[in-house]
Design a protein around this motif. Sequence first.
Motif, mmCIF file in Angstrom:
data_model
loop_
_atom_site.group_PDB
_atom_site.id
_atom_site.type_symbol
_atom_site.label_atom_id
_atom_site.label_comp_id
_atom_site.label_asym_id
_atom_site.label_seq_id
_atom_site.Cartn_x
_atom_site.Cartn_y
_atom_site.Cartn_z
ATOM 1 N N ALA A 65 0.822 -1.209 0.000
ATOM 2 C CA ALA A 65 0.000 0.000 0.000
ATOM 3 C C ALA A 65 0.855 1.258 0.000
ATOM 4 C CB ALA A 65 -0.922 -0.017 1.219
ATOM 5 N N ARG A 66 1.947 1.237 0.729
ATOM 6 C CA ARG A 66 2.757 2.442 0.899
ATOM 7 C C ARG A 66 3.586 2.792 -0.330
ATOM 8 N NH1 ARG A 66 4.517 4.265 6.186
ATOM 9 N NH2 ARG A 66 2.841 3.872 7.669
ATOM 10 N N LEU A 67 3.565 1.938 -1.362
ATOM 11 C CA LEU A 67 4.243 2.261 -2.611
ATOM 12 C C LEU A 67 3.287 2.812 -3.670
ATOM 13 C CD1 LEU A 67 6.807 -0.658 -3.094
ATOM 14 C CD2 LEU A 67 7.233 1.677 -2.313
ATOM 15 N N LEU A 68 2.008 2.914 -3.329
ATOM 16 C CA LEU A 68 1.009 3.374 -4.297
ATOM 17 C C LEU A 68 0.753 4.866 -4.112
ATOM 18 C CD1 LEU A 68 -1.311 0.297 -3.915
ATOM 19 C CD2 LEU A 68 0.000 0.886 -5.969
ATOM 20 N N ARG A 69 0.820 5.616 -5.211
ATOM 21 C CA ARG A 69 0.745 7.077 -5.141
ATOM 22 C C ARG A 69 -0.664 7.589 -4.891
ATOM 23 N NH1 ARG A 69 4.015 6.035 -9.572
ATOM 24 N NH2 ARG A 69 2.304 6.525 -11.009
ATOM 25 N N ASP A 70 -1.653 6.931 -5.512
ATOM 26 C CA ASP A 70 -3.043 7.381 -5.380
ATOM 27 C C ASP A 70 -3.950 6.345 -6.031
ATOM 28 O OD1 ASP A 70 -2.749 7.810 -8.175
ATOM 29 O OD2 ASP A 70 -2.245 9.926 -7.855
ATOM 30 N N GLY A 71 -5.262 6.648 -6.082
ATOM 31 C CA GLY A 71 -6.214 5.708 -6.669
ATOM 32 C C GLY A 71 -5.951 5.434 -8.135
ATOM 33 N N PRO A 102 -1.388 8.386 -0.168
ATOM 34 C CA PRO A 102 -2.262 8.490 1.007
ATOM 35 C C PRO A 102 -2.471 7.191 1.765
ATOM 36 C CG PRO A 102 -3.587 8.327 -0.978
ATOM 37 C CD PRO A 102 -2.146 8.361 -1.431
ATOM 38 N N TYR A 103 -1.926 6.070 1.264
ATOM 39 C CA TYR A 103 -2.227 4.767 1.855
ATOM 40 C C TYR A 103 -1.214 4.399 2.937
ATOM 41 C CZ TYR A 103 -5.032 4.491 -2.398
ATOM 42 O OH TYR A 103 -5.927 4.754 -3.415
ATOM 43 N N GLU A 104 -1.671 4.411 4.187
ATOM 44 C CA GLU A 104 -0.818 4.012 5.306
ATOM 45 C C GLU A 104 -0.836 2.504 5.521
ATOM 46 O OE1 GLU A 104 1.048 5.865 7.350
ATOM 47 O OE2 GLU A 104 0.509 7.889 6.700
ATOM 48 N N GLY A 105 -1.941 1.869 5.166
ATOM 49 C CA GLY A 105 -2.096 0.439 5.367
ATOM 50 C C GLY A 105 -2.813 -0.200 4.194
ATOM 51 N N ALA A 106 -3.014 -1.514 4.304
ATOM 52 C CA ALA A 106 -3.561 -2.275 3.183
ATOM 53 C C ALA A 106 -5.062 -2.085 2.983
ATOM 54 C CB ALA A 106 -3.250 -3.759 3.375
ATOM 55 N N LEU A 107 -5.818 -1.851 4.060
ATOM 56 C CA LEU A 107 -7.276 -1.849 3.946
ATOM 57 C C LEU A 107 -7.808 -0.845 2.920
ATOM 58 C CD1 LEU A 107 -9.949 -3.025 4.862
ATOM 59 C CD2 LEU A 107 -9.923 -1.458 6.815
ATOM 60 N N PRO A 108 -7.336 0.407 2.879
ATOM 61 C CA PRO A 108 -7.846 1.329 1.857
ATOM 62 C C PRO A 108 -7.552 0.866 0.427
ATOM 63 C CG PRO A 108 -6.744 2.543 3.602
ATOM 64 C CD PRO A 108 -6.434 1.093 3.825
ATOM 65 N N VAL A 109 -6.430 0.207 0.243
ATOM 66 C CA VAL A 109 -6.112 -0.318 -1.095
ATOM 67 C C VAL A 109 -7.049 -1.466 -1.449
ATOM 68 C CG1 VAL A 109 -4.341 -1.439 -2.513
ATOM 69 C CG2 VAL A 109 -3.706 0.407 -0.933
ATOM 70 N N ARG A 111 -10.049 -1.804 -0.414
ATOM 71 C CA ARG A 111 -11.328 -1.172 -0.750
ATOM 72 C C ARG A 111 -11.299 -0.575 -2.153
ATOM 73 N NH1 ARG A 111 -11.767 1.598 5.206
ATOM 74 N NH2 ARG A 111 -12.953 -0.078 6.258
ATOM 75 N N ARG A 112 -10.171 0.015 -2.521
ATOM 76 C CA ARG A 112 -10.033 0.575 -3.865
ATOM 77 C C ARG A 112 -10.143 -0.524 -4.917
ATOM 78 N NH1 ARG A 112 -11.180 3.851 -7.747
ATOM 79 N NH2 ARG A 112 -9.466 4.346 -9.180
ATOM 80 N N LYS A 147 -10.039 -6.855 7.263
ATOM 81 C CA LYS A 147 -9.733 -7.032 5.839
ATOM 82 C C LYS A 147 -10.326 -8.307 5.249
ATOM 83 C CE LYS A 147 -5.309 -6.362 6.791
ATOM 84 N NZ LYS A 147 -3.846 -6.173 6.707
ATOM 85 N N ARG A 148 -10.942 -9.138 6.092
ATOM 86 C CA ARG A 148 -11.343 -10.469 5.643
ATOM 87 C C ARG A 148 -12.333 -10.430 4.476
ATOM 88 N NH1 ARG A 148 -14.841 -8.841 9.161
ATOM 89 N NH2 ARG A 148 -16.935 -9.725 9.353
ATOM 90 N N ALA A 149 -13.199 -9.416 4.423
ATOM 91 C CA ALA A 149 -14.203 -9.346 3.357
ATOM 92 C C ALA A 149 -13.592 -8.984 2.015
ATOM 93 C CB ALA A 149 -15.281 -8.321 3.727
ATOM 94 N N HIS A 150 -12.354 -8.479 2.033
ATOM 95 C CA HIS A 150 -11.706 -8.027 0.794
ATOM 96 C C HIS A 150 -10.617 -8.987 0.334
ATOM 97 C CE1 HIS A 150 -13.631 -4.097 1.459
ATOM 98 N NE2 HIS A 150 -13.276 -4.235 2.720
ATOM 99 N N ALA A 151 -10.323 -10.017 1.119
ATOM 100 C CA ALA A 151 -9.212 -10.914 0.820
ATOM 101 C C ALA A 151 -9.707 -12.343 0.707
ATOM 102 C CB ALA A 151 -8.145 -10.812 1.906
#
Length: 274
Positions: A65-71, A102-109, A111-112, A147-151
């Motif tokens: 997640a922390r290597l991704l610049r944005d959506g 903006p991604y500090e952790g995996a969950l927002p990614v 969700r994206r 994160k279980r619903a997304h993985a």
Amino acid sequence: MRELLKNVRYEVLPAKSTQDKVLAHVPRDVVVTVTASPVKGLEPTLDLATLLAVEGYGVVPHVPARLLRDGAHVAEVVARLREAGVDDVFVPAGDADPPAGPYEGALPVLRRLGELGSPFSRVGITGYPESHPLIDDDTTIQAMWDKRAHATYIVSNLCFDPRVLGEWVTRVRRRDVTLPVHVGVAGPVERTKLLAMAAKIGVGESTRFLARHASWFVRFAAPGGYAPERLLRRGAPVLTAPSAAVAGLHLFTFNQIAETERWRRGMLERLDGC
């Protein structure tokens, strides 16, 4: 245990010689996962994943997640991997500090990825049998719940203690996290080669690697050294229990790819002879 050794994933680093090593030593039915470096960024990971996918391997690129610049960057990475036929990704938080976006952790990614139509049929997240250096154990297990619903599966980080590993699996299941687990195990790594690999990562990242994993080197330097078969033998009652839902082994090769495959084949031969 035989089934666990057949259902393996080899984690490799995207170095210049990695593709040749995989082609020379890894059967096409073994899944290859490709790490990503905070120093080198995602490009080497995406390049190697694409090349190995073309060669017929099941490939799992790490997309921290922390290597991704944005959506938009997430969408770009997704498009590139799907074009290459990749249908499985591993999404850790990553170690880049500061993050690229903006991604500090995996969950927002995660969700994206859902917003993009859940383009991958398999998505992996991280588990920590041994304590994370920055996050307490209850928080990491809660994160798996969130994160279980997304993985679709969990990959456990390295663990050298079968008791700790068993207790962690039990705690995860008690929290009603039912995703299958691929248990992270170090392959037959020589300490000197591990040190050389750490040095090749890059000065800054190598320092972080050694600082985070100082205990690993103690294990490898202990009398008798480290032997993955000892860990697996002692952990077998937990790893093979149906309630544990362990899907297979995630072998950290540290790019000692030929040695890892030779060890696995030897283990299977010995088990078949029992």
